[in-house]
Write a protein that holds these residues in place. Sequence first.
Motif, PDB file in Angstrom:
ATOM      1  N   LYS A 109       0.866  -1.171   0.000  1.00 39.55           N
ATOM      2  CA  LYS A 109       0.000   0.000   0.000  1.00 39.55           C
ATOM      3  C   LYS A 109       0.901   1.219   0.000  1.00 39.55           C
ATOM      4  O   LYS A 109       1.544   1.525   0.995  1.00 39.55           O
ATOM      5  CB  LYS A 109      -0.850  -0.016   1.268  1.00 39.55           C
ATOM      6  N   GLU A 110       0.958   1.901  -1.122  1.00 38.41           N
ATOM      7  CA  GLU A 110       1.837   3.058  -1.206  1.00 38.41           C
ATOM      8  C   GLU A 110       1.174   4.289  -0.568  1.00 38.41           C
ATOM      9  O   GLU A 110       0.230   4.147   0.201  1.00 38.41           O
ATOM     10  CB  GLU A 110       2.235   3.306  -2.664  1.00 38.41           C
ATOM     11  N   LEU A 111       1.654   5.459  -0.896  1.00 37.31           N
ATOM     12  CA  LEU A 111       1.265   6.652  -0.153  1.00 37.31           C
ATOM     13  C   LEU A 111       0.261   7.542  -0.878  1.00 37.31           C
ATOM     14  O   LEU A 111       0.145   8.722  -0.567  1.00 37.31           O
ATOM     15  CB  LEU A 111       2.522   7.471   0.164  1.00 37.31           C
ATOM     16  N   GLU A 112      -0.492   6.974  -1.814  1.00 36.24           N
ATOM     17  CA  GLU A 112      -1.441   7.815  -2.560  1.00 36.24           C
ATOM     18  C   GLU A 112      -2.385   8.552  -1.628  1.00 36.24           C
ATOM     19  O   GLU A 112      -2.672   9.737  -1.816  1.00 36.24           O
ATOM     20  CB  GLU A 112      -2.304   7.003  -3.543  1.00 36.24           C
ATOM     21  N   GLU A 113      -2.845   7.819  -0.644  1.00 41.76           N
ATOM     22  CA  GLU A 113      -3.819   8.413   0.265  1.00 41.76           C
ATOM     23  C   GLU A 113      -3.249   9.661   0.942  1.00 41.76           C
ATOM     24  O   GLU A 113      -3.852  10.732   0.940  1.00 41.76           O
ATOM     25  CB  GLU A 113      -4.195   7.371   1.328  1.00 41.76           C
ATOM     26  N   GLN A 114      -2.015   9.488   1.469  1.00 39.77           N
ATOM     27  CA  GLN A 114      -1.357  10.613   2.125  1.00 39.77           C
ATOM     28  C   GLN A 114      -1.099  11.749   1.116  1.00 39.77           C
ATOM     29  O   GLN A 114      -1.232  12.928   1.451  1.00 39.77           O
ATOM     30  CB  GLN A 114      -0.024  10.159   2.729  1.00 39.77           C
ATOM     31  N   GLU A 115      -0.730  11.384  -0.099  1.00 41.10           N
ATOM     32  CA  GLU A 115      -0.398  12.425  -1.071  1.00 41.10           C
ATOM     33  C   GLU A 115      -1.640  13.193  -1.505  1.00 41.10           C
ATOM     34  O   GLU A 115      -1.581  14.396  -1.735  1.00 41.10           O
ATOM     35  CB  GLU A 115       0.353  11.804  -2.258  1.00 41.10           C
TER      36      GLU A 115
ATOM     37  N   GLN B 114       1.449   0.620   6.937  1.00 45.94           N
ATOM     38  CA  GLN B 114       2.617   0.159   6.203  1.00 45.94           C
ATOM     39  C   GLN B 114       3.621  -0.518   7.139  1.00 45.94           C
ATOM     40  O   GLN B 114       4.243  -1.519   6.786  1.00 45.94           O
ATOM     41  CB  GLN B 114       3.296   1.336   5.496  1.00 45.94           C
ATOM     42  N   GLU B 115       3.771   0.039   8.335  1.00 47.42           N
ATOM     43  CA  GLU B 115       4.774  -0.516   9.242  1.00 47.42           C
ATOM     44  C   GLU B 115       4.347  -1.886   9.751  1.00 47.42           C
ATOM     45  O   GLU B 115       5.177  -2.774   9.936  1.00 47.42           O
ATOM     46  CB  GLU B 115       5.043   0.475  10.380  1.00 47.42           C
ATOM     47  N   ASN B 116       3.051  -2.047   9.957  1.00 48.73           N
ATOM     48  CA  ASN B 116       2.559  -3.371  10.347  1.00 48.73           C
ATOM     49  C   ASN B 116       2.773  -4.375   9.223  1.00 48.73           C
ATOM     50  O   ASN B 116       3.175  -5.513   9.457  1.00 48.73           O
ATOM     51  CB  ASN B 116       1.075  -3.312  10.710  1.00 48.73           C
ATOM     52  N   GLU B 117       2.501  -3.920   8.007  1.00 44.67           N
ATOM     53  CA  GLU B 117       2.708  -4.806   6.869  1.00 44.67           C
ATOM     54  C   GLU B 117       4.171  -5.249   6.789  1.00 44.67           C
ATOM     55  O   GLU B 117       4.468  -6.408   6.515  1.00 44.67           O
ATOM     56  CB  GLU B 117       2.321  -4.081   5.577  1.00 44.67           C
TER      57      GLU B 117
END
Lengths: 141, 141
Positions: A109-115, B114-117
């Motif tokens: 799960k990349e950072l699209e949401e945060q971006e 992400q850190e849990n993953e």
Amino acid sequence: MKDIETIISELSSEGFRATKIRTSMIELFLKVKGPASAHEIMSILSKKKVRFNKATIYRELVFLKERGLIQEVRLPHERGMRFEAAHQAHHHHLICVNCKKIADIVLQKELEEQENEIYRSTGFQVLGHTLEFMGLCQGCR
Amino acid sequence: MKDIETIISELSSEGFRATKIRTSMIELFLKVKGPASAHEIMSILSKKKVRFNKATIYRELVFLKERGLIQEVRLPHERGMRFEAAHQAHHHHLICVNCKKIADIVLQKELEEQENEIYRSTGFQVLGHTLEFMGLCQGCR
DNA sequence: CTAGTTGCAAACATTTTGCCACTAG
DNA sequence: CTAGTGGCAAAATGTTTGCAACTAG
């Protein structure tokens, strides 16, 4: 990065030469896991009995970077630059604070949401990011 | 970082001195927005007619860092170190590739997922991370 | 007074540059 | 042959250190 033969032949067809140092460095980047410092590169080449001058190494790093074959990586709390083969899957690094080993990690799960959130709340258009994780690797826990 | 009076009195009570350079630097870190380089710090102090030697600045940076008042920040593609006041809310930076301005950003949604993953898939226990966003600020778009 | 602090110069670490010699193609 | 490459030494950056002098408390 593609395979070594392809890279070399592309370079040749543009008039660049397949010298010992150049091919050694390309091989090195294809083999090595995780980003390497200039210092590490030089000590690996030394072990392989490749003779070189440090200026040449730095010039070759610039050359490979400009051609998009490698990219710079900067790790927190380190002085110098590191370099890794480019065109890998987008990934981040896991840096063990104990044994200093660096592993690559591809996030599901990349950072699209945060971006997107950043764009909505600030108007800043994110084009890229660097993300490094510090912690303890399995062996050091 | 707390307010300047508190910091100074805590330092005094431990036998450290409130010198001109030290108080100027603490004030500076309380005021400045975003992480500052040694070079920037020196030019700000110069404008304030504070006389100093660069070794003193670097020593003071070490001192403030060891006391936990400031922390290092390393930005991609930059050579030197930057420093910012510590004990702020956990945040990241938005770096405009055009005008080079650096803004702080607090994410609503941090990286626990992400850190849990990472822990599940690799066994690497994340203790911290650095995350910087590169892009275009509202003014430069 | 005196331990903490500063300035100065020199050492360091990393990276870059100028210049000329060399060599792959 | 000749443009690309390499070696060497020196410069440029950014940071650290040793040491003697200074000063805040």
